[in-house]
Design an enzyme around this catalytic site. Structure first.
Site, PDB file in Angstrom:
ATOM      1  N   CYS A 296       0.879  -1.181   0.000  1.00  0.00           N
ATOM      2  CA  CYS A 296       0.000   0.000   0.000  1.00  0.00           C
ATOM      3  C   CYS A 296       0.914   1.228   0.000  1.00  0.00           C
ATOM      4  O   CYS A 296       1.120   1.866   1.030  1.00  0.00           O
ATOM      5  CB  CYS A 296      -0.914   0.007   1.206  1.00  0.00           C
ATOM      6  SG  CYS A 296      -1.819  -1.545   1.462  1.00  0.00           S
TER       7      CYS A 296
ATOM      8  N   ALA B 215       1.153   4.341  -1.648  1.00  0.00           N
ATOM      9  CA  ALA B 215       0.884   5.776  -1.763  1.00  0.00           C
ATOM     10  C   ALA B 215       0.990   6.448  -0.385  1.00  0.00           C
ATOM     11  O   ALA B 215       0.635   5.844   0.624  1.00  0.00           O
ATOM     12  CB  ALA B 215      -0.498   6.001  -2.355  1.00  0.00           C
ATOM     13  N   PRO B 216       1.512   7.684  -0.359  1.00  0.00           N
ATOM     14  CA  PRO B 216       1.953   8.528  -1.478  1.00  0.00           C
ATOM     15  C   PRO B 216       3.356   8.227  -2.011  1.00  0.00           C
ATOM     16  O   PRO B 216       3.792   8.849  -2.958  1.00  0.00           O
ATOM     17  CB  PRO B 216       1.904   9.925  -0.885  1.00  0.00           C
ATOM     18  CG  PRO B 216       2.195   9.719   0.560  1.00  0.00           C
ATOM     19  CD  PRO B 216       1.552   8.415   0.932  1.00  0.00           C
ATOM     20  N   GLY B 217       4.094   7.321  -1.390  1.00  0.00           N
ATOM     21  CA  GLY B 217       5.384   6.914  -1.937  1.00  0.00           C
ATOM     22  C   GLY B 217       6.586   7.258  -1.091  1.00  0.00           C
ATOM     23  O   GLY B 217       7.723   6.971  -1.496  1.00  0.00           O
ATOM     24  N   GLY B 218       6.392   7.848   0.073  1.00  0.00           N
ATOM     25  CA  GLY B 218       7.528   8.235   0.910  1.00  0.00           C
ATOM     26  C   GLY B 218       8.355   7.061   1.392  1.00  0.00           C
ATOM     27  O   GLY B 218       9.590   7.088   1.349  1.00  0.00           O
TER      28      GLY B 218
ATOM     29  N   ASP C 138      -0.771   0.096  -5.183  1.00  0.00           N
ATOM     30  CA  ASP C 138      -1.904   0.668  -4.459  1.00  0.00           C
ATOM     31  C   ASP C 138      -3.170   0.375  -5.239  1.00  0.00           C
ATOM     32  O   ASP C 138      -3.115  -0.021  -6.416  1.00  0.00           O
ATOM     33  CB  ASP C 138      -1.748   2.163  -4.198  1.00  0.00           C
ATOM     34  CG  ASP C 138      -2.242   2.532  -2.796  1.00  0.00           C
ATOM     35  OD1 ASP C 138      -3.443   2.328  -2.539  1.00  0.00           O
ATOM     36  OD2 ASP C 138      -1.437   2.981  -1.960  1.00  0.00           O
TER      37      ASP C 138
ATOM     38  N   ASP D 197       1.873  -1.098   4.836  1.00  0.00           N
ATOM     39  CA  ASP D 197       1.496   0.163   5.485  1.00  0.00           C
ATOM     40  C   ASP D 197       0.028   0.420   5.140  1.00  0.00           C
ATOM     41  O   ASP D 197      -0.288   1.113   4.176  1.00  0.00           O
ATOM     42  CB  ASP D 197       2.394   1.294   4.990  1.00  0.00           C
ATOM     43  CG  ASP D 197       2.153   2.587   5.736  1.00  0.00           C
ATOM     44  OD1 ASP D 197       2.017   2.547   6.972  1.00  0.00           O
ATOM     45  OD2 ASP D 197       2.068   3.648   5.082  1.00  0.00           O
TER      46      ASP D 197
ATOM     47  N   CYS E 158      -0.574   4.528  10.933  1.00  0.00           N
ATOM     48  CA  CYS E 158      -0.340   5.823  11.579  1.00  0.00           C
ATOM     49  C   CYS E 158      -1.529   6.146  12.483  1.00  0.00           C
ATOM     50  O   CYS E 158      -2.088   7.242  12.445  1.00  0.00           O
ATOM     51  CB  CYS E 158      -0.093   6.930  10.553  1.00  0.00           C
ATOM     52  SG  CYS E 158      -1.240   6.953   9.176  1.00  0.00           S
TER      53      CYS E 158
END
Length: 530
Positions: A327, A329-332, A350, A399, A454
């Site tokens: 998963c 996104a956003p790619g960090g 994603d 994630d 998170c």
């Protein structure tokens, strides 16, 4: 002239009349008037209401501090882009006070190692001291008994001074005072002589001595840590207008484990040399300037929440690994793994097109010469539960989508606490458990899966891990080991506030804390044995 004046007066009178009409007219707006807006309940308000009800039960007295940190701007770290002007970026950020997180962790690790060696030496010396004292006391008692047996005809009070004189002569014949020894009580004199012998032997031979600790029996060896207590479940969960019973969702986090769970300690926490991450010291709330493009046309560093670093480090990417970011996104986190220069293959997946577009945007901003990456970096759009590439990846990062606690308190847009998304929010733990369970089936035997959110919710964190482990145990013959990283994470305490005594059974939690306002970030490391 008269005609013109009449026309002018007529026009002016008409203008005045019209002006008076417009001034007296009252404009009304039902939806944007300040009184309407003041009474409106936004998704961020719903989120805070839910967190106050739920997390106050979970965290108790800690919740006010966590709440304040969540409502405050969070702290970032800067991931240096190795494909940009990295040296210049590091120099510029260090000039404004940023520090290398790898360097901080290494220094803290060395300090902890030295402290443990010193504590271990003190404990060993204490054991030797006690053994030596006991031995000396036994020797004194034995000599006393032997001397009493040599003089059976003397009275008890008279013979008491004999062993004391002899013991004193054995210690130092030149400094013995016979008059004083005769007048002393036998018991007091023997204890004084014994203490003097013990003091002399310890200070002369043990203070700077090299000693062999392998022959000492450690009474604490083989004992496990104190039992972890469980989270206290919240009994209610805020819905649209009514209270929704949460008991059906809390079954994901049962107190009693009715299936075998293997937990092993993990002491390995490597910070790759090529991964350069900078942040400001603990208590420094300075912000980073916006990144600039370098000579290669890409941005020099990427800003992300510092909590996102730990799941990537826990994954332990090594040279040649084949990695799936389920998963992404956003790619960090994917960019973090690329900056290690280790993956032979990285698949960023994603489920939605809008989310994969964000991954493509990050790649375009931070990587150049995309032809060189087409065989090593792949972006896919699939539901993570439908990926069928078994035994391909030896590292998988899961994630998962979650309540995104900090975002939910600051942004109304795309907020999971919107009234129209209540059912979606209540289904989150089930989807999370399915994603994690499928990742454990996909990964190669011997491979590693890291699950992260998170969120502060124990249901979405340890509860989901528990549910996924149970399903894997019931449906397959896969053996999974949970890695307890408590010892490995000791060096990061200098920059993070970790929930050490929250009763976590499987993973670790970064708590928001004003001096180091990272997170929240939960992560759990699992290794598939077969």
């Amino acid at each position: 002239m008269y005609t013109n004046n009449c026309v002018i007066n007529s026009v002016c009178s008409n203008l005045c009349f019209r002006t008076s009409i417009y001034v007296q007219k009252r404009w009304k707006s039902k939806k944007v008037h300040w009184s309407v807006l003041a009474k409106k309940i936004y998704p961020v308000d719903k989120a805070l209401e839910h967190f106050d009800d739920f997390y106050k039960t979970v965290f108790g007295r800690r919740w006010p501090s966590i709440r304040l940190a969540l409502l405050s701007p969070h702290k970032y770290c800067a991931v240096i882009n190795n494909f940009g002007d990295s040296d210049m970026a590091v120099s510029d950020l260090q000039n404004i006070g940023a520090m290398s997180m790898r360097r901080l962790f290494e220094l803290e690790k060395e300090t902890i190692k030295q402290q443990k060696q010193e504590d271990r030496r003190k404990k060993d010396l204490e054991k030797i001291f006690k053994l030596d004292r006991k031995l000396e006391q036994m020797m004194v008692a034995k000599q006393q008994k032997e001397l009493e047996s040599l003089y059976p005809h003397r009275e008890k009070s008279e013979s008491a001074c004999v062993p004391a004189d002899i013991l004193t002569l054995n210690k130092s014949s030149s400094d013995t005072s016979h008059g004083s020894s005769v007048n002393m009580n036998r018991k007091d004199h023997a204890e004084e002589c014994g203490d003097a012998l013990i003091e002399k032997s310890l200070h002369s031979s043990l203070r700077d001595a090299d000693f062999d600790t392998q022959r000492l029996i450690d009474p604490a060896s083989g004992l496990s840590a104190a039992a972890l207590y469980e989270y206290v479940p919240a009994t209610r969960l805020k819905g649209m207008e009514d209270w929704i019973v949460e008991s059906q969702h809390y079954r994901y986090y049962k107190k009693n484990t009715d299936f075998p769970v293997h937990i092993e300690s993990d002491h390995d926490f490597i910070f790759p040399d090529h991964l350069q991450v900078l942040t400001f010291e603990r208590g420094n709330v300075s912000s980073f300037p916006a990144p600039k493009r370098g000579s290669t046309g890409v941005l020099n560093y990427y800003l992300l929440d510092g909590g996102s670093l730990l799941p990537v480090l826990a994954l332990g990417v090594n040279p040649g690994d084949r990695v799936l970011d389920m998963c992404a996104a956003p790619g960090g986190k994917s960019l973090l793994m690329l900056q290690t220069l280790f993956p032979a293959l990285l698949v960023c997946n994603d489920v939605q097109e809008s989310r994969t577009n964000r991954i493509h945007a990050v790649i375009k901003q931070y990587l150049y010469s995309m032809d060189k990456w087409k065989n090593r970096l792949i972006v896919t759009q699939r539901d993570g539960r439908d990926i069928d590439e078994y035994n391909i990846y030896n590292k998988i990062l899961v994630d998962v989508p979650c309540t995104i606690d900090r975002h939910s308190l600051h942004e109304n847009e795309n907020n999971i606490f919107k009234p129209t998304r209540v059912k979606e929010r209540l289904k989150i733990p089930e989807i999370q458990a399915e994603l994690l369970g499928h990742a454990l089936k996909l990964v190669q035997p011997g491979g590693t899966v890291v699950y992260s959110t998170c969120s502060l919710s124990p249901i979405q964190n340890d509860g989901v891990v528990h549910m996924a482990l149970r399903k894997v145990w019931e449906e397959t013959d896969i053996q999974v080991v949970v890695k307890d990283m408590t010892a490995a994470l000791e060096p990061v305490n200098c920059m993070y506030k970790l929930g050490q005594d929250l009763g976590l059974k499987y993973g670790h939690l970064v708590l928001p804390f004003i001096p180091c306002n990272f997170g929240p970030m939960y992560f759990c490391k699992l290794v598939r044995r077969k």
